[in-house]
Design a protein around this motif. Sequence first.
Motif, PDB file in Angstrom:
ATOM      1  N   PHE A   1       0.824  -1.207   0.000  1.00  0.00           N
ATOM      2  CA  PHE A   1       0.000   0.000   0.000  1.00  0.00           C
ATOM      3  C   PHE A   1       0.861   1.261   0.000  1.00  0.00           C
ATOM      4  O   PHE A   1       0.629   2.192  -0.788  1.00  0.00           O
ATOM      5  CB  PHE A   1      -0.925  -0.005   1.219  1.00  0.00           C
ATOM      6  CG  PHE A   1      -1.745   1.252   1.365  1.00  0.00           C
ATOM      7  CD1 PHE A   1      -2.841   1.488   0.548  1.00  0.00           C
ATOM      8  CD2 PHE A   1      -1.402   2.214   2.311  1.00  0.00           C
ATOM      9  CE1 PHE A   1      -3.585   2.655   0.670  1.00  0.00           C
ATOM     10  CE2 PHE A   1      -2.142   3.373   2.438  1.00  0.00           C
ATOM     11  CZ  PHE A   1      -3.236   3.597   1.618  1.00  0.00           C
ATOM     12  N   LEU A   2       1.859   1.301   0.877  1.00  0.00           N
ATOM     13  CA  LEU A   2       2.716   2.484   0.960  1.00  0.00           C
ATOM     14  C   LEU A   2       3.579   2.647  -0.293  1.00  0.00           C
ATOM     15  O   LEU A   2       3.819   3.764  -0.760  1.00  0.00           O
ATOM     16  CB  LEU A   2       3.597   2.405   2.203  1.00  0.00           C
ATOM     17  CG  LEU A   2       2.860   2.603   3.534  1.00  0.00           C
ATOM     18  CD1 LEU A   2       3.774   2.272   4.708  1.00  0.00           C
ATOM     19  CD2 LEU A   2       2.329   4.032   3.662  1.00  0.00           C
ATOM     20  N   LYS A   3       4.035   1.518  -0.855  1.00  0.00           N
ATOM     21  CA  LYS A   3       4.814   1.591  -2.093  1.00  0.00           C
ATOM     22  C   LYS A   3       3.972   2.182  -3.216  1.00  0.00           C
ATOM     23  O   LYS A   3       4.462   2.974  -4.029  1.00  0.00           O
ATOM     24  CB  LYS A   3       5.300   0.188  -2.475  1.00  0.00           C
ATOM     25  CG  LYS A   3       6.198   0.169  -3.713  1.00  0.00           C
ATOM     26  CD  LYS A   3       6.686  -1.243  -4.030  1.00  0.00           C
ATOM     27  CE  LYS A   3       7.559  -1.242  -5.277  1.00  0.00           C
ATOM     28  NZ  LYS A   3       8.039  -2.625  -5.610  1.00  0.00           N
ATOM     29  N   ASN A   4       2.681   1.844  -3.241  1.00  0.00           N
ATOM     30  CA  ASN A   4       1.785   2.394  -4.265  1.00  0.00           C
ATOM     31  C   ASN A   4       1.537   3.897  -4.065  1.00  0.00           C
ATOM     32  O   ASN A   4       1.088   4.575  -4.989  1.00  0.00           O
ATOM     33  CB  ASN A   4       0.450   1.657  -4.254  1.00  0.00           C
ATOM     34  CG  ASN A   4       0.571   0.236  -4.787  1.00  0.00           C
ATOM     35  OD1 ASN A   4       1.519  -0.079  -5.522  1.00  0.00           O
ATOM     36  ND2 ASN A   4      -0.371  -0.629  -4.421  1.00  0.00           N
ATOM     37  N   GLN A   5       1.817   4.388  -2.844  1.00  0.00           N
ATOM     38  CA  GLN A   5       1.687   5.821  -2.592  1.00  0.00           C
ATOM     39  C   GLN A   5       2.996   6.564  -2.870  1.00  0.00           C
ATOM     40  O   GLN A   5       3.087   7.776  -2.645  1.00  0.00           O
ATOM     41  CB  GLN A   5       1.270   6.088  -1.130  1.00  0.00           C
ATOM     42  CG  GLN A   5       0.105   5.253  -0.619  1.00  0.00           C
ATOM     43  CD  GLN A   5      -1.096   5.316  -1.531  1.00  0.00           C
ATOM     44  OE1 GLN A   5      -1.498   6.398  -1.977  1.00  0.00           O
ATOM     45  NE2 GLN A   5      -1.676   4.148  -1.823  1.00  0.00           N
ATOM     46  N   GLY A   6       4.015   5.819  -3.323  1.00  0.00           N
ATOM     47  CA  GLY A   6       5.266   6.452  -3.712  1.00  0.00           C
ATOM     48  C   GLY A   6       6.340   6.444  -2.640  1.00  0.00           C
ATOM     49  O   GLY A   6       7.350   7.154  -2.773  1.00  0.00           O
TER      50      GLY A   6
ATOM     51  N   ASP B   1      11.110   4.422   4.173  1.00  0.00           N
ATOM     52  CA  ASP B   1       9.964   5.244   4.594  1.00  0.00           C
ATOM     53  C   ASP B   1       8.802   4.363   5.053  1.00  0.00           C
ATOM     54  O   ASP B   1       8.113   4.688   6.028  1.00  0.00           O
ATOM     55  CB  ASP B   1       9.507   6.147   3.444  1.00  0.00           C
ATOM     56  CG  ASP B   1      10.478   7.281   3.177  1.00  0.00           C
ATOM     57  OD1 ASP B   1      11.166   7.688   4.129  1.00  0.00           O
ATOM     58  OD2 ASP B   1      10.532   7.754   2.032  1.00  0.00           O
ATOM     59  N   CYS B   2       8.588   3.247   4.356  1.00  0.00           N
ATOM     60  CA  CYS B   2       7.495   2.336   4.737  1.00  0.00           C
ATOM     61  C   CYS B   2       7.690   1.842   6.167  1.00  0.00           C
ATOM     62  O   CYS B   2       6.754   1.856   6.977  1.00  0.00           O
ATOM     63  CB  CYS B   2       7.449   1.141   3.787  1.00  0.00           C
ATOM     64  SG  CYS B   2       6.946   1.531   2.094  1.00  0.00           S
TER      65      CYS B   2
ATOM     66  N   ARG C   1       0.673  14.922   1.175  1.00  0.00           N
ATOM     67  CA  ARG C   1       0.433  13.531   0.782  1.00  0.00           C
ATOM     68  C   ARG C   1      -0.575  12.870   1.719  1.00  0.00           C
ATOM     69  O   ARG C   1      -1.425  12.080   1.285  1.00  0.00           O
ATOM     70  CB  ARG C   1       1.761  12.765   0.767  1.00  0.00           C
ATOM     71  CG  ARG C   1       2.703  13.258  -0.323  1.00  0.00           C
ATOM     72  CD  ARG C   1       4.081  12.665  -0.219  1.00  0.00           C
ATOM     73  NE  ARG C   1       4.157  11.329  -0.786  1.00  0.00           N
ATOM     74  CZ  ARG C   1       5.300  10.679  -0.969  1.00  0.00           C
ATOM     75  NH1 ARG C   1       6.445  11.239  -0.626  1.00  0.00           N
ATOM     76  NH2 ARG C   1       5.303   9.457  -1.490  1.00  0.00           N
ATOM     77  N   ALA C   2      -0.503  13.222   3.003  1.00  0.00           N
ATOM     78  CA  ALA C   2      -1.480  12.700   3.964  1.00  0.00           C
ATOM     79  C   ALA C   2      -2.872  13.213   3.634  1.00  0.00           C
ATOM     80  O   ALA C   2      -3.859  12.467   3.687  1.00  0.00           O
ATOM     81  CB  ALA C   2      -1.082  13.097   5.380  1.00  0.00           C
ATOM     82  N   LYS C   3      -2.962  14.493   3.277  1.00  0.00           N
ATOM     83  CA  LYS C   3      -4.270  15.075   2.946  1.00  0.00           C
ATOM     84  C   LYS C   3      -4.858  14.437   1.688  1.00  0.00           C
ATOM     85  O   LYS C   3      -6.055  14.138   1.629  1.00  0.00           O
ATOM     86  CB  LYS C   3      -4.150  16.589   2.756  1.00  0.00           C
ATOM     87  CG  LYS C   3      -5.485  17.291   2.531  1.00  0.00           C
ATOM     88  CD  LYS C   3      -5.306  18.793   2.397  1.00  0.00           C
ATOM     89  CE  LYS C   3      -6.666  19.498   2.323  1.00  0.00           C
ATOM     90  NZ  LYS C   3      -7.518  19.021   1.256  1.00  0.00           N
TER      91      LYS C   3
END
Length: 391
Positions: free
Chosen positions: A327-332, A337-338, A382-384
């Motif tokens: 999921f986090l990888k798909n968010q870039g 960072d993950c 990115r969170a928003k």
Amino acid sequence: MNNVGTISSFKVDPSRGEHNSRVASEWFSRPADERFLDLDTLFKSVSRRAECSCTRTVASREVRVHASPDQGDALTVILPGSDTPLMPTHWSFGQLCSLVGAPAGYLRDMPATLAGINLQYGLSHQRSEQVKILELDDGRQELRAATSPEYGRIFDHELVSAVRQIAGNGVGDTRWKVPGALDWSTSTYNPHVDITVDTTTLYASDRDVFMFLVDDLNPIEAGKLADGSPDLFFRGFYCWNSEVGSKTLGIASFYLRGVCQNRNLWGVDGFEEIVIRHSKYAGNRFAHEVDPALETFANSSAKSFITGVKAARETIVARTDDDRHVFLKNQGFGKADCAKIIETVLREEGHLPESVFDFVQGLTAIARRRDNQDGRLDLEQRAKRLFDRVG
């Protein structure tokens, strides 16, 4: 998930959501004579200033700068068609210097006579331009602003008047008031704090106005904290303007969990902002955007915000470690960072991230700890975006 009604003080979790220091920067920088205890007093001050001001457009080459040894260190400006010397403010002097391409800081350090000679040379020898002048005559003869003729001036009292329409005097006669304060030792927010020069969030100087108000007597429950207690928010907004060109006009509205004594905002969510540059049609944009936005936000229901939080909490996107990394990888986000985001959620929330809301909390927690402003803003944005996808 409803409005919990008017209460005295309440527990909050300021570690959630975003941190916003805009009001704190105003609080730190304002001297006592720029602080007001209510909107009525603020409105009278900025209105009187506008009533004593007048605007006209002149050719830059026709402006005369005077300074002589018998004037001490004073420098004055005489406009075409007038014999009245005007004393430039710190701000308008900088605008005149900018007009001729001269460094204002350098000229301010010169004796007035020498600075006047340099400024006059620039005005006389540059290509002549039209300049919109704002003068003040309230016993003092001041040059308040020197802007382009296309400058769309919105007077500070117009913004204060719009705020008074929804907030009354800003001291609790309506829902909207100067905020209380967060007690960090107990994580308790007290909305009942005396309004003093030290606590007020109503400011105005000779070049701008800034107001911050909250609806903190009516907190809103939007879910539960890890210990089962309610996650409480309240609404807030701040707005700003400059009638002399030192800043834009704007309004920011949001939900927050607390305001500390130095006026940092904690646990901010749902941040929205309207910014208007003082261009030719700024007055029309103010009438059609800012004024209605204030009215809409003041009278709107928190239902959409609560629904968005609920959706983010209920949208499960990961149940295993592999799910979380994918999921986090798909968010870039990269591998390092993950791991950091997952670890942060576990530490902050007491469980591994599963919902969109969990990941948003992890990102904003990391953002709060970033010293680099660009990096912090990137994470918050990115969170928003992640929250908005389900909200």
